[in-house]
Design a protein around this motif. Structure first.
Motif, PDB file in Angstrom:
ATOM      1  N   VAL A 136       9.084   2.616  -0.972  1.00 19.52           N
ATOM      2  CA  VAL A 136       8.248   2.696  -2.176  1.00 19.52           C
ATOM      3  C   VAL A 136       7.428   1.421  -2.340  1.00 19.52           C
ATOM      4  O   VAL A 136       6.229   1.479  -2.625  1.00 19.52           O
ATOM      5  CB  VAL A 136       9.117   2.973  -3.426  1.00 19.52           C
ATOM      6  N   LYS A 137       8.052   0.266  -2.153  1.00 21.14           N
ATOM      7  CA  LYS A 137       7.333  -1.008  -2.265  1.00 21.14           C
ATOM      8  C   LYS A 137       6.170  -1.066  -1.285  1.00 21.14           C
ATOM      9  O   LYS A 137       5.065  -1.478  -1.630  1.00 21.14           O
ATOM     10  CB  LYS A 137       8.291  -2.164  -2.017  1.00 21.14           C
ATOM     11  N   ASN A 138       6.421  -0.617  -0.062  1.00 21.08           N
ATOM     12  CA  ASN A 138       5.373  -0.596   0.948  1.00 21.08           C
ATOM     13  C   ASN A 138       4.240   0.340   0.544  1.00 21.08           C
ATOM     14  O   ASN A 138       3.061  -0.013   0.668  1.00 21.08           O
ATOM     15  CB  ASN A 138       5.948  -0.179   2.297  1.00 21.08           C
ATOM     16  N   ARG A 139       4.585   1.505   0.052  1.00 25.07           N
ATOM     17  CA  ARG A 139       3.559   2.490  -0.334  1.00 25.07           C
ATOM     18  C   ARG A 139       2.732   1.974  -1.512  1.00 25.07           C
ATOM     19  O   ARG A 139       1.508   2.145  -1.541  1.00 25.07           O
ATOM     20  CB  ARG A 139       4.207   3.832  -0.678  1.00 25.07           C
ATOM     21  N   ILE A 140       3.365   1.337  -2.461  1.00 19.85           N
ATOM     22  CA  ILE A 140       2.633   0.758  -3.591  1.00 19.85           C
ATOM     23  C   ILE A 140       1.659  -0.304  -3.086  1.00 19.85           C
ATOM     24  O   ILE A 140       0.505  -0.366  -3.540  1.00 19.85           O
ATOM     25  CB  ILE A 140       3.606   0.178  -4.642  1.00 19.85           C
ATOM     26  N   GLU A 190       0.224  -0.428  -0.165  1.00 20.20           N
ATOM     27  CA  GLU A 190      -0.893   0.272   0.481  1.00 20.20           C
ATOM     28  C   GLU A 190      -1.878   0.815  -0.551  1.00 20.20           C
ATOM     29  O   GLU A 190      -3.094   0.699  -0.391  1.00 20.20           O
ATOM     30  CB  GLU A 190      -0.378   1.430   1.348  1.00 20.20           C
ATOM     31  N   LEU A 191      -1.358   1.419  -1.609  1.00 16.25           N
ATOM     32  CA  LEU A 191      -2.217   1.994  -2.645  1.00 16.25           C
ATOM     33  C   LEU A 191      -3.002   0.912  -3.386  1.00 16.25           C
ATOM     34  O   LEU A 191      -4.178   1.103  -3.704  1.00 16.25           O
ATOM     35  CB  LEU A 191      -1.395   2.827  -3.622  1.00 16.25           C
ATOM     36  N   GLU A 192      -2.351  -0.214  -3.647  1.00 18.52           N
ATOM     37  CA  GLU A 192      -3.059  -1.312  -4.310  1.00 18.52           C
ATOM     38  C   GLU A 192      -4.171  -1.852  -3.421  1.00 18.52           C
ATOM     39  O   GLU A 192      -5.263  -2.169  -3.899  1.00 18.52           O
ATOM     40  CB  GLU A 192      -2.079  -2.428  -4.675  1.00 18.52           C
ATOM     41  N   PHE A 193      -3.924  -1.960  -2.124  1.00 21.46           N
ATOM     42  CA  PHE A 193      -4.946  -2.417  -1.192  1.00 21.46           C
ATOM     43  C   PHE A 193      -6.133  -1.445  -1.190  1.00 21.46           C
ATOM     44  O   PHE A 193      -7.287  -1.872  -1.269  1.00 21.46           O
ATOM     45  CB  PHE A 193      -4.365  -2.542   0.223  1.00 21.46           C
ATOM     46  N   GLN A 244      -9.980  -2.216  -2.334  1.00 21.92           N
ATOM     47  CA  GLN A 244     -11.101  -1.973  -1.423  1.00 21.92           C
ATOM     48  C   GLN A 244     -12.155  -1.080  -2.073  1.00 21.92           C
ATOM     49  O   GLN A 244     -13.362  -1.344  -1.977  1.00 21.92           O
ATOM     50  CB  GLN A 244     -10.609  -1.345  -0.114  1.00 21.92           C
ATOM     51  N   LEU A 245     -11.713  -0.041  -2.738  1.00 27.84           N
ATOM     52  CA  LEU A 245     -12.646   0.858  -3.430  1.00 27.84           C
ATOM     53  C   LEU A 245     -13.350   0.148  -4.586  1.00 27.84           C
ATOM     54  O   LEU A 245     -14.555   0.322  -4.795  1.00 27.84           O
ATOM     55  CB  LEU A 245     -11.919   2.105  -3.942  1.00 27.84           C
ATOM     56  N   ASP A 246     -12.591  -0.667  -5.300  1.00 32.96           N
ATOM     57  CA  ASP A 246     -13.164  -1.415  -6.414  1.00 32.96           C
ATOM     58  C   ASP A 246     -14.250  -2.380  -5.907  1.00 32.96           C
ATOM     59  O   ASP A 246     -15.330  -2.474  -6.487  1.00 32.96           O
ATOM     60  CB  ASP A 246     -12.058  -2.181  -7.144  1.00 32.96           C
ATOM     61  N   ASN A 247     -13.966  -3.067  -4.816  1.00 25.51           N
ATOM     62  CA  ASN A 247     -14.963  -3.966  -4.221  1.00 25.51           C
ATOM     63  C   ASN A 247     -16.195  -3.212  -3.770  1.00 25.51           C
ATOM     64  O   ASN A 247     -17.318  -3.668  -3.967  1.00 25.51           O
ATOM     65  CB  ASN A 247     -14.351  -4.730  -3.031  1.00 25.51           C
ATOM     66  N   TYR A 248     -16.001  -2.069  -3.174  1.00 24.78           N
ATOM     67  CA  TYR A 248     -17.114  -1.258  -2.698  1.00 24.78           C
ATOM     68  C   TYR A 248     -18.007  -0.799  -3.859  1.00 24.78           C
ATOM     69  O   TYR A 248     -19.227  -0.915  -3.803  1.00 24.78           O
ATOM     70  CB  TYR A 248     -16.594  -0.034  -1.940  1.00 24.78           C
ATOM     71  N   VAL A 249     -17.368  -0.328  -4.916  1.00 22.54           N
ATOM     72  CA  VAL A 249     -18.130   0.163  -6.075  1.00 22.54           C
ATOM     73  C   VAL A 249     -18.900  -0.953  -6.744  1.00 22.54           C
ATOM     74  O   VAL A 249     -20.046  -0.778  -7.158  1.00 22.54           O
ATOM     75  CB  VAL A 249     -17.176   0.845  -7.081  1.00 22.54           C
ATOM     76  N   HIS A 250     -18.313  -2.120  -6.851  1.00 22.70           N
ATOM     77  CA  HIS A 250     -18.967  -3.221  -7.565  1.00 22.70           C
ATOM     78  C   HIS A 250     -19.985  -4.008  -6.724  1.00 22.70           C
ATOM     79  O   HIS A 250     -20.722  -4.829  -7.244  1.00 22.70           O
ATOM     80  CB  HIS A 250     -17.913  -4.165  -8.162  1.00 22.70           C
ATOM     81  N   GLN A 251     -20.001  -3.764  -5.421  1.00 22.63           N
ATOM     82  CA  GLN A 251     -20.977  -4.428  -4.570  1.00 22.63           C
ATOM     83  C   GLN A 251     -22.280  -3.646  -4.458  1.00 22.63           C
ATOM     84  O   GLN A 251     -23.287  -4.179  -4.047  1.00 22.63           O
ATOM     85  CB  GLN A 251     -20.407  -4.640  -3.155  1.00 22.63           C
ATOM     86  N   THR A 252     -22.258  -2.393  -4.808  1.00 21.91           N
ATOM     87  CA  THR A 252     -23.479  -1.580  -4.652  1.00 21.91           C
ATOM     88  C   THR A 252     -24.223  -1.451  -5.943  1.00 21.91           C
ATOM     89  O   THR A 252     -23.923  -1.830  -6.967  1.00 21.91           O
ATOM     90  CB  THR A 252     -23.128  -0.172  -4.145  1.00 21.91           C
TER      91      THR A 252
END
Length: 143
Positions: A122-126, A128-131, A135-143
């Protein structure tokens, strides 16, 4: 992701084992001192003879008042599902879910090299999801 990748991320790589002829009192001490929920039962520290968990102790309390004085071999599970460190984590997640198990010994060439818990998964999966979120947040805010 492979099971070995999760093991590398654990703070401790020690696998705590207990002998089948140890008392349940010794088991409880080890569980508490190492802050773990299960131990591998092994006569030599390299083979898997069984697994024993906090739940095994609690389930026996109902039937036996002297549970702390009996042997680990009397309460351990002898049919143990194991995995290899090179296996995919998704496969292990499926096995743990289907068979309702929380701890799985990891073997390399038939020898005990680790233990993975549902908490590790579970810790590992969390992580991964946070990463992915970052990444999506960075992508959205860079465009």
């Amino acid at each position: 992701m492979r099971i070995n990748d999760v093991l590398k991320g654990k703070p401790s790589h020690d696998v705590i084992t207990i002998a089948p002829d140890a008392s349940v009192r010794e088991l409880v001490d080890l569980l508490a001192n190492h802050n773990v929920g299960a131990l591998i039962v092994s006569v030599d520290g390299q083979t898997v003879d069984g697994i024993v968990s906090e739940r095994d102790v609690v389930r026996r309390l109902h039937d036996r008042e002297d549970v702390l004085d009996i042997l680990v071999s009397e309460i351990m599970t002898t049919t143990v599902r194991t995995c290899e460190g090179t296996e995919a984590l998704t496969e292990l997640m499926q096995v743990m879910t289907e068979h309702r198990i929380r701890h799985v010994p990891v073997l390399t060439d038939g020898k005990l090299t680790g233990i993975i818990s549902i908490g590790d998964v579970v810790k590992n999966r969390i992580g991964e999801l946070e990463f992915e979120r970052d990444q999506l947040d960075n992508y959205v805010h860079q465009t």
